[in-house]
Design a protein around this motif. Structure first.
Motif, PDB file in Angstrom:
ATOM      1  N   THR A 126       0.455   4.049  -0.669  1.00  0.00           N
ATOM      2  CA  THR A 126      -0.783   3.192  -0.673  1.00  0.00           C
ATOM      3  C   THR A 126      -1.806   3.355  -0.584  1.00  0.00           C
ATOM      4  O   THR A 126      -2.904   2.696  -1.740  1.00  0.00           O
ATOM      5  CB  THR A 126      -0.348   2.695   0.690  1.00  0.00           C
ATOM      6  OG1 THR A 126       0.856   1.949   0.884  1.00  0.00           O
ATOM      7  CG2 THR A 126      -1.413   1.577   1.308  1.00  0.00           C
ATOM      8  N   VAL A 127      -2.257   4.876  -0.110  1.00  0.00           N
ATOM      9  CA  VAL A 127      -3.889   5.759  -0.166  1.00  0.00           C
ATOM     10  C   VAL A 127      -3.981   5.524  -2.418  1.00  0.00           C
ATOM     11  O   VAL A 127      -4.952   5.394  -2.708  1.00  0.00           O
ATOM     12  CB  VAL A 127      -3.306   6.655   0.417  1.00  0.00           C
ATOM     13  CG1 VAL A 127      -5.108   7.454   0.068  1.00  0.00           C
ATOM     14  CG2 VAL A 127      -3.794   6.459   1.762  1.00  0.00           C
ATOM     15  N   SER A 128      -2.644   6.480  -2.852  1.00  0.00           N
ATOM     16  CA  SER A 128      -3.369   6.290  -4.463  1.00  0.00           C
ATOM     17  C   SER A 128      -3.450   5.330  -5.067  1.00  0.00           C
ATOM     18  O   SER A 128      -4.378   5.250  -5.575  1.00  0.00           O
ATOM     19  CB  SER A 128      -1.513   7.530  -4.389  1.00  0.00           C
ATOM     20  OG  SER A 128      -2.047   7.477  -6.271  1.00  0.00           O
ATOM     21  N   SER A 132      -7.057   4.361  -6.838  1.00  0.00           N
ATOM     22  CA  SER A 132      -6.667   4.314  -8.270  1.00  0.00           C
ATOM     23  C   SER A 132      -7.245   3.023  -8.725  1.00  0.00           C
ATOM     24  O   SER A 132      -7.753   2.751  -9.278  1.00  0.00           O
ATOM     25  CB  SER A 132      -4.525   3.964  -8.702  1.00  0.00           C
ATOM     26  OG  SER A 132      -4.213   5.365  -8.473  1.00  0.00           O
ATOM     27  N   GLN A 133      -7.047   1.689  -7.806  1.00  0.00           N
ATOM     28  CA  GLN A 133      -7.693   0.561  -7.890  1.00  0.00           C
ATOM     29  C   GLN A 133      -9.287   0.787  -7.537  1.00  0.00           C
ATOM     30  O   GLN A 133     -10.002  -0.142  -8.538  1.00  0.00           O
ATOM     31  CB  GLN A 133      -7.051  -0.251  -6.631  1.00  0.00           C
ATOM     32  CG  GLN A 133      -7.640  -1.685  -6.556  1.00  0.00           C
ATOM     33  CD  GLN A 133      -6.714  -2.847  -6.075  1.00  0.00           C
ATOM     34  OE1 GLN A 133      -5.981  -3.399  -6.509  1.00  0.00           O
ATOM     35  NE2 GLN A 133      -8.054  -3.473  -5.088  1.00  0.00           N
ATOM     36  N   ALA A 134      -9.792   1.719  -6.626  1.00  0.00           N
ATOM     37  CA  ALA A 134     -10.646   1.057  -6.765  1.00  0.00           C
ATOM     38  C   ALA A 134     -11.808   2.732  -7.469  1.00  0.00           C
ATOM     39  O   ALA A 134     -12.660   2.110  -8.284  1.00  0.00           O
ATOM     40  CB  ALA A 134     -11.087   2.367  -6.211  1.00  0.00           C
ATOM     41  N   ALA A 135     -11.196   3.358  -8.394  1.00  0.00           N
ATOM     42  CA  ALA A 135     -11.574   4.163 -10.132  1.00  0.00           C
ATOM     43  C   ALA A 135     -11.414   2.814 -11.095  1.00  0.00           C
ATOM     44  O   ALA A 135     -12.702   2.657 -11.824  1.00  0.00           O
ATOM     45  CB  ALA A 135     -10.380   5.096 -10.413  1.00  0.00           C
ATOM     46  N   PRO A 175     -10.438   4.775   5.767  1.00  0.00           N
ATOM     47  CA  PRO A 175      -9.525   3.497   6.078  1.00  0.00           C
ATOM     48  C   PRO A 175      -8.211   4.917   5.506  1.00  0.00           C
ATOM     49  O   PRO A 175      -7.346   4.254   6.252  1.00  0.00           O
ATOM     50  CB  PRO A 175     -10.147   2.625   5.139  1.00  0.00           C
ATOM     51  CG  PRO A 175     -10.973   3.053   4.197  1.00  0.00           C
ATOM     52  CD  PRO A 175     -11.641   4.128   5.354  1.00  0.00           C
ATOM     53  N   THR A 176      -8.858   6.106   4.431  1.00  0.00           N
ATOM     54  CA  THR A 176      -7.222   6.656   3.848  1.00  0.00           C
ATOM     55  C   THR A 176      -6.917   7.106   4.833  1.00  0.00           C
ATOM     56  O   THR A 176      -5.321   7.740   5.110  1.00  0.00           O
ATOM     57  CB  THR A 176      -7.631   7.147   2.770  1.00  0.00           C
ATOM     58  OG1 THR A 176      -9.279   8.076   2.604  1.00  0.00           O
ATOM     59  CG2 THR A 176      -7.644   6.498   1.779  1.00  0.00           C
ATOM     60  N   VAL A 177      -8.031   8.081   5.514  1.00  0.00           N
ATOM     61  CA  VAL A 177      -7.695   9.024   6.806  1.00  0.00           C
ATOM     62  C   VAL A 177      -7.135   8.698   7.767  1.00  0.00           C
ATOM     63  O   VAL A 177      -5.854   9.308   8.559  1.00  0.00           O
ATOM     64  CB  VAL A 177      -9.088  10.034   6.858  1.00  0.00           C
ATOM     65  CG1 VAL A 177      -9.059  10.997   8.396  1.00  0.00           C
ATOM     66  CG2 VAL A 177     -10.069  10.535   6.098  1.00  0.00           C
ATOM     67  N   ARG A 178      -7.989   7.712   8.210  1.00  0.00           N
ATOM     68  CA  ARG A 178      -6.728   6.699   9.242  1.00  0.00           C
ATOM     69  C   ARG A 178      -5.556   6.185   9.203  1.00  0.00           C
ATOM     70  O   ARG A 178      -5.002   6.425  10.075  1.00  0.00           O
ATOM     71  CB  ARG A 178      -7.591   5.175   9.828  1.00  0.00           C
ATOM     72  CG  ARG A 178      -9.279   5.763  10.556  1.00  0.00           C
ATOM     73  CD  ARG A 178      -9.214   6.669  12.053  1.00  0.00           C
ATOM     74  NE  ARG A 178      -8.301   5.641  12.534  1.00  0.00           N
ATOM     75  CZ  ARG A 178      -7.751   6.001  13.916  1.00  0.00           C
ATOM     76  NH1 ARG A 178      -7.318   7.126  14.340  1.00  0.00           N
ATOM     77  NH2 ARG A 178      -7.235   5.151  14.909  1.00  0.00           N
ATOM     78  N   VAL A 179      -4.845   5.612   7.936  1.00  0.00           N
ATOM     79  CA  VAL A 179      -3.906   5.372   7.556  1.00  0.00           C
ATOM     80  C   VAL A 179      -2.488   6.499   7.905  1.00  0.00           C
ATOM     81  O   VAL A 179      -1.719   6.319   8.322  1.00  0.00           O
ATOM     82  CB  VAL A 179      -3.793   4.319   6.040  1.00  0.00           C
ATOM     83  CG1 VAL A 179      -3.695   5.568   5.334  1.00  0.00           C
ATOM     84  CG2 VAL A 179      -3.053   3.635   6.825  1.00  0.00           C
ATOM     85  N   ALA A 194      -0.198  -3.424   5.821  1.00  0.00           N
ATOM     86  CA  ALA A 194      -1.542  -3.986   5.883  1.00  0.00           C
ATOM     87  C   ALA A 194      -3.227  -4.292   4.720  1.00  0.00           C
ATOM     88  O   ALA A 194      -3.592  -4.481   4.399  1.00  0.00           O
ATOM     89  CB  ALA A 194      -2.364  -3.812   7.969  1.00  0.00           C
ATOM     90  N   LEU A 195      -2.738  -2.332   4.908  1.00  0.00           N
ATOM     91  CA  LEU A 195      -3.151  -1.852   3.843  1.00  0.00           C
ATOM     92  C   LEU A 195      -3.526  -3.014   2.022  1.00  0.00           C
ATOM     93  O   LEU A 195      -4.452  -3.296   1.472  1.00  0.00           O
ATOM     94  CB  LEU A 195      -3.494  -0.485   3.358  1.00  0.00           C
ATOM     95  CG  LEU A 195      -5.256   0.237   2.966  1.00  0.00           C
ATOM     96  CD1 LEU A 195      -6.189  -0.745   3.993  1.00  0.00           C
ATOM     97  CD2 LEU A 195      -5.372   1.550   3.128  1.00  0.00           C
ATOM     98  N   ARG A 196      -2.106  -2.729   2.356  1.00  0.00           N
ATOM     99  CA  ARG A 196      -1.636  -2.895   0.833  1.00  0.00           C
ATOM    100  C   ARG A 196      -1.828  -5.121   0.473  1.00  0.00           C
ATOM    101  O   ARG A 196      -2.217  -5.725  -0.400  1.00  0.00           O
ATOM    102  CB  ARG A 196      -0.332  -2.841   0.879  1.00  0.00           C
ATOM    103  CG  ARG A 196       0.229  -1.522   0.470  1.00  0.00           C
ATOM    104  CD  ARG A 196       2.210  -1.177   0.251  1.00  0.00           C
ATOM    105  NE  ARG A 196       1.656  -1.594  -1.042  1.00  0.00           N
ATOM    106  CZ  ARG A 196       1.582  -0.793  -2.043  1.00  0.00           C
ATOM    107  NH1 ARG A 196       1.626   0.307  -1.868  1.00  0.00           N
ATOM    108  NH2 ARG A 196       2.345  -1.390  -3.021  1.00  0.00           N
ATOM    109  N   ALA A 197      -1.764  -5.168   1.299  1.00  0.00           N
ATOM    110  CA  ALA A 197      -2.097  -6.999   1.394  1.00  0.00           C
ATOM    111  C   ALA A 197      -3.089  -6.923   1.331  1.00  0.00           C
ATOM    112  O   ALA A 197      -4.095  -8.151   1.329  1.00  0.00           O
ATOM    113  CB  ALA A 197      -1.436  -7.683   3.054  1.00  0.00           C
TER     114      ALA A 197
END
Length: 234
Positions: A126-128, A132-135, A175-179, A194-197
């Motif tokens: 999920t983090v990856s 990737s989407q942000a990139a 968010p990535t550290v917290r998840v 939830a992050l994915r959604a």
């Protein structure tokens, strides 16, 4: 090796035992292989004690060895709290119980650490995917910038690219550290779901297509400008 120990054959045990501090034995013999005569000879002229750890079942060491002066025998029966440390002394059950409790605590700790590690690994995709989407979004915007500002010099274009990526990295850091941290808590994978959604991770086919198609050069080229124009990015 890290403790200075080495394996020896039974034939060499007599000469080696005189210089040893600890003897660990675990053979497949059906009877005792280390008797009082062997250990008594090894103790002649020495002042330091000898610890004999007998891990064999049935035992390798004659029970009488434990009565010799300066010799301490630890065997499976003692570890289970089923025999006295010395004749006339109480059974060492309480000591064994403490050791077992400590072993259980150690196993529980390591199990908890392993569980947390695996749960953190479970949210790694999920983090990856989020990064990737942000990139992809950053690359698309930089590509659009090449179209909108074709006269922007290479140095300025590179600085803009670095700035945009820094901003995105800072926004995603928390968010990535917290998840990852929350993954080890009860229901931790729900946070990843939830992050994915929220970010539509893995749901937008256009994102995948764009990721495959867009390659950003901060300096910009006519071919990439044409790609942005063809896609008519908003």
């Amino acid at each position: 090796d890290s403790r200075g120990g080495r394996a020896v054959d039974l034939e060499e045990l007599g000469s080696e035992l005189a210089d040893a501090d600890v003897l660990v034995t675990c053979t497949g013999a059906t009877g005792t292989v280390i008797g009082t005569d062997l250990v008594t000879s090894a103790m002649v002229g020495r002042e330091r004690p000898l610890v004999v750890v007998d891990l064999a079942l049935p035992r390798d060491v004659d029970a009488a060895v434990g009565t010799l002066p300066g010799v301490h025998v630890v065997d499976l029966a003692m570890l289970q709290g089923e025999r006295a440390a010395r004749p006339g002394e109480p059974v060492a059950g309480s000591v064994a119980a403490d050791d077992i409790a400590a072993a259980h605590a150690l196993v529980e700790l390591e199990t908890s650490l392993l569980r947390a590690e695996r749960q953190a690994a479970a949210v790694a995709p999920t983090v990856s995917a989020l990064r990737s989407q942000a990139a992809v979004v950053v690359d698309a915007e930089l590509l659009r910038l090449s179209t909108r500002l074709p006269d922007l010099d290479a140095r300025s274009r590179a600085e803009v690219a670095r700035t945009v990526r820094r901003v995105v990295d800072k926004l995603l850091h928390e968010p990535t550290v917290r998840v990852k941290e929350l993954a080890s808590s009860p229901g931790g994978t729900d946070y990843a779901d939830a992050l994915r959604a929220l970010f539509g991770l893995g749901l937008d086919a256009d994102t995948t297509v764009l990721a495959d198609a867009v390659t950003v050069d901060p300096a910009g080229t006519g071919a990439r400008d044409q790609l942005a124009a063809d896609r008519d990015l908003p």
